[in-house]
Write an enzyme that holds these catalytic residues in place. Structure first.
Site, short mmCIF file in Angstrom:
data_model
loop_
_atom_site.label_atom_id
_atom_site.label_comp_id
_atom_site.label_asym_id
_atom_site.label_seq_id
_atom_site.Cartn_x
_atom_site.Cartn_y
_atom_site.Cartn_z
N LYS A 1 -12.57 -9.19 1.44
CA LYS A 1 -12.54 -9.20 2.89
C LYS A 1 -11.66 -10.31 3.44
O LYS A 1 -11.24 -11.23 2.73
CB LYS A 1 -13.96 -9.31 3.45
CG LYS A 1 -14.75 -8.01 3.30
CD LYS A 1 -16.11 -8.09 3.95
CE LYS A 1 -16.83 -6.74 3.89
NZ LYS A 1 -18.18 -6.81 4.47
N ARG B 1 -22.00 -6.01 -3.42
CA ARG B 1 -21.18 -4.81 -3.25
C ARG B 1 -19.72 -5.22 -3.45
O ARG B 1 -19.18 -6.02 -2.69
CB ARG B 1 -21.41 -4.23 -1.85
CG ARG B 1 -20.64 -2.95 -1.55
CD ARG B 1 -20.99 -2.46 -0.15
NE ARG B 1 -20.28 -1.23 0.19
CZ ARG B 1 -19.06 -1.18 0.70
NH1 ARG B 1 -18.40 -2.29 0.97
NH2 ARG B 1 -18.50 -0.01 0.98
#
Length: 267
Positions: A210, A244
């Site tokens: 991210k 995740r």
């Protein structure tokens, strides 16, 4: 108590996801990628038929299901739980009927009929915190009390699920890194993750590749492996139950070393 956090492998079935959009949007490519993640040690697969990156546009339920259903059908006997990343009640019902084992909802089951769509099943449920919605969530996120507001929302949604009849053992909570949070807020949330009131529920975290990793490293998306591993280990050290990730094999190895440090090789 888990020996280590479970590793959830990401399978994006979209043309526009921030990291690997278009790489696995054909069913055969997605299925092959999913099987590769399983061979690398993924405990759970998370299938997504709609991008939720900042600024992304929604797709309708029919298109989302067109992407998801062939992959679920091919993988439902793969031996690992199948999670589906969706916020639409219609999609939730259809994928559960097709054999999905978990619903991962970025809106935390606040959308119309979402709770009703899942309450009668035995699937796992992940309620995530997001301030705003994907198209605008990064415009100007603001909190007076970051951990209190995130934890408060997660607690309310878990309570709503319980009041609807959902067994507590089905519920997992996600603080929502990158979803309506500045980079400084992301890192405060990560630094203080062990202080977050998760109301006794396991925490699922996702920060793989991210922008918060890029903010710290200066690396583009496909050069964020080392930073993503550091983030996953920081989450593990602060109590995350599920991580995740895109890079399953590397994460599995990193967690094995972390566990050896914490417990010893013979544990």
């Amino acid at each position: 108590m888990l020996e280590r956090p479970l590793v959830m492998g990401i399978v994006n079935l979209t043309p526009d996801s921030f990291s690997d959009g278009g790489a696995h949007d054909a069913p055969d490519a997605a299925i092959a990628h999913a099987r590769r993640l399983l061979s690398e040690g993924a405990d759970i697969l998370d299938l997504g038929g709609e991008s939720t990156r900042p600024g992304s546009r929604a797709v309708d339920a029919d298109e989302e299901l067109r992407r998801l259903l062939p992959v679920i059908e091919a993988l439902r006997d793969c031996g690992a739980p199948l999670s589906v990343d969706t916020c639409k009640a219609e999609v939730m019902q259809a994928v559960l009927d097709a054999g999905a084992d978990m619903i991962n909802d970025i809106y935390g089951f606040t959308q119309p009929q979402a709770i009703e769509a899942v309450v009668g099943s035995n699937c796992g449920l992940c309620a995530m915190h997001m301030q705003g919605e994907p198209r605008t969530m990064q415009d100007a996120p603001h909190y007076d009390d970051l951990l209190g507001e995130v934890g408060g929302f997660l607690g309310r949604q878990a309570r709503r699920l319980r009041e609807a009849g959902v067994d507590a053992r089905r519920i997992v909570l996600d603080p929502g890194f990158g979803f309506g949070k500045t980079q400084n807020q992301n890192y405060e949330l990560l630094r203080r993750l062990h202080e977050l009131d998760a109301h006794g529920y396991p925490l699922l975290v996702g920060l793989s590749r991210k922008s918060m990793i890029g903010a710290a490293t200066g690396r583009p998306v496909h050069e964020r492996l080392a930073g993503s591993l550091a983030g996953a280990l920081a989450c593990a050290a602060r109590g995350a139950a599920i991580v995740r990730v895109h890079d399953v094999a590397a994460t599995v190895d990193a967690l094995k070393v972390w566990r050896a440090v914490e417990k010893g090789l013979s544990a």
